[in-house]
Design an enzyme around this catalytic site. Sequence first.
Site, PDB file in Angstrom:
ATOM      1  N   PRO A   2     -30.115  11.944  13.072  1.00  0.00           N
ATOM      2  CA  PRO A   2     -29.673  12.977  12.126  1.00  0.00           C
ATOM      3  C   PRO A   2     -30.346  12.805  10.766  1.00  0.00           C
ATOM      4  O   PRO A   2     -30.678  11.689  10.369  1.00  0.00           O
ATOM      5  CB  PRO A   2     -28.168  12.756  12.021  1.00  0.00           C
ATOM      6  CG  PRO A   2     -27.894  11.434  12.608  1.00  0.00           C
ATOM      7  CD  PRO A   2     -29.052  11.045  13.462  1.00  0.00           C
ATOM      8  N   GLU A   3     -30.547  13.905  10.063  1.00  0.00           N
ATOM      9  CA  GLU A   3     -31.119  13.826   8.721  1.00  0.00           C
ATOM     10  C   GLU A   3     -29.972  13.768   7.704  1.00  0.00           C
ATOM     11  O   GLU A   3     -28.794  13.914   8.053  1.00  0.00           O
ATOM     12  CB  GLU A   3     -32.047  15.017   8.486  1.00  0.00           C
ATOM     13  CG  GLU A   3     -33.089  15.079   9.602  1.00  0.00           C
ATOM     14  CD  GLU A   3     -34.444  15.661   9.199  1.00  0.00           C
ATOM     15  OE1 GLU A   3     -34.699  15.854   8.004  1.00  0.00           O
ATOM     16  OE2 GLU A   3     -35.241  15.894  10.109  1.00  0.00           O
ATOM     17  N   LYS A  52     -29.083   8.217   5.115  1.00  0.00           N
ATOM     18  CA  LYS A  52     -28.489   8.270   6.445  1.00  0.00           C
ATOM     19  C   LYS A  52     -27.302   7.306   6.588  1.00  0.00           C
ATOM     20  O   LYS A  52     -26.858   7.032   7.698  1.00  0.00           O
ATOM     21  CB  LYS A  52     -29.578   7.987   7.488  1.00  0.00           C
ATOM     22  CG  LYS A  52     -30.676   9.063   7.388  1.00  0.00           C
ATOM     23  CD  LYS A  52     -31.846   8.821   8.297  1.00  0.00           C
ATOM     24  CE  LYS A  52     -32.887   9.940   8.076  1.00  0.00           C
ATOM     25  NZ  LYS A  52     -34.035   9.825   8.983  1.00  0.00           N
ATOM     26  N   ARG A 121     -31.202  -0.810  -2.033  1.00  0.00           N
ATOM     27  CA  ARG A 121     -32.439  -0.864  -1.253  1.00  0.00           C
ATOM     28  C   ARG A 121     -32.873   0.511  -0.752  1.00  0.00           C
ATOM     29  O   ARG A 121     -33.913   0.645  -0.107  1.00  0.00           O
ATOM     30  CB  ARG A 121     -32.326  -1.869  -0.104  1.00  0.00           C
ATOM     31  CG  ARG A 121     -31.289  -1.553   0.936  1.00  0.00           C
ATOM     32  CD  ARG A 121     -31.448  -2.465   2.159  1.00  0.00           C
ATOM     33  NE  ARG A 121     -30.894  -1.809   3.313  1.00  0.00           N
ATOM     34  CZ  ARG A 121     -29.734  -2.136   3.887  1.00  0.00           C
ATOM     35  NH1 ARG A 121     -29.037  -3.147   3.430  1.00  0.00           N
ATOM     36  NH2 ARG A 121     -29.284  -1.471   4.926  1.00  0.00           N
ATOM     37  N   ASN A 162     -37.576  13.890   9.972  1.00  0.00           N
ATOM     38  CA  ASN A 162     -38.789  14.488  10.511  1.00  0.00           C
ATOM     39  C   ASN A 162     -38.885  15.988  10.258  1.00  0.00           C
ATOM     40  O   ASN A 162     -39.975  16.524  10.080  1.00  0.00           O
ATOM     41  CB  ASN A 162     -38.848  14.205  12.014  1.00  0.00           C
ATOM     42  CG  ASN A 162     -40.257  14.151  12.516  1.00  0.00           C
ATOM     43  OD1 ASN A 162     -41.188  13.992  11.734  1.00  0.00           O
ATOM     44  ND2 ASN A 162     -40.423  14.312  13.818  1.00  0.00           N
ATOM     45  N   ARG A 258     -43.321   9.100  14.432  1.00  0.00           N
ATOM     46  CA  ARG A 258     -42.660  10.360  14.789  1.00  0.00           C
ATOM     47  C   ARG A 258     -43.709  11.451  14.889  1.00  0.00           C
ATOM     48  O   ARG A 258     -44.800  11.340  14.326  1.00  0.00           O
ATOM     49  CB  ARG A 258     -41.619  10.737  13.719  1.00  0.00           C
ATOM     50  CG  ARG A 258     -40.551   9.693  13.487  1.00  0.00           C
ATOM     51  CD  ARG A 258     -39.587   9.579  14.647  1.00  0.00           C
ATOM     52  NE  ARG A 258     -38.815  10.796  14.839  1.00  0.00           N
ATOM     53  CZ  ARG A 258     -37.726  11.094  14.148  1.00  0.00           C
ATOM     54  NH1 ARG A 258     -37.270  10.276  13.235  1.00  0.00           N
ATOM     55  NH2 ARG A 258     -37.082  12.224  14.377  1.00  0.00           N
TER      56      ARG A 258
END
Length: 269
Positions: A2-3, A52, A121, A162, A258
């Site tokens: 998932p984005e 995410k 991070r 992506n 990807r």
Amino acid sequence: MPEGHTIHRLAQDYASRFAGRVTQVTSPQGKFSDAAALLDGTVLRTTDAHGKHLFLGFGNADWVHIHLGLFGKVAFGPAPAPPPTDTVRLRLANATSYVDLRGPTTCALVTGPEKDAIHARLGPDPLRDDADPGAAYRRISRSRTTIAALLMDQKVIAGVGNVYRAEVLFRHRIDPYRSGKDITPAEWDAVWHDLVALMREGVRNNRIDTVRPEHTPEAMGRPPRVDDHGGEVYVYRRAMRPCHICGGEIRTADLAARNLFWCPTCQRA
Ligand SMILES: [Zn+2]
């Protein structure tokens, strides 16, 4: 995978159903049982998302850190909750709703300082109000790596996956193989603000649409896209199909592990 818009939408959906209320917390699968026992019967205070990563804030200090990874799934439903299957890592329930989390890469109880370390991070997230796009540009403008790979690097910018990387580069006519150091401040400013707008719309609609009004199926008199990812897009998963703008063939190649999609005519170096 998932984005970021999906994770922010989940943060909203967890909050609207459970925040401010005493929550039953269980781990039918057993892998999160000790933590669930600590949280059971406490109040879900708030939720948060960065890229995410999803965070559920319980009580005064504890956070459940969730990363769905490739296979994680979240399913909401109305109370009463059905008997759980043994694949449910984390179930929240109250008098009106339940939600099941299955198959996440990460589901862990973390402290506030541990949560801070996760934020530290990650790069800026276009969906967060505290995001600093300049922090991303400082890394991009020093890098020889392609902009297409940099957009997928969660340390550089968090939440872009992506679909958004391919679409935002197309919308700004940027060749995906240009190196970060060749992206101008004005280009980055435009890409960032476009990501903010596109991803906010993604949270609202729970799907990714990236075509401008003049390129919708209605405006162009073309059939709508048929794809299980949904949404109207310019290049994502449209390899060998005609570009909506120039009519040339959309190309695909492997980049940063990807599939990359782009139009070599519209996106020039
Ligand atoms: Zn084109």
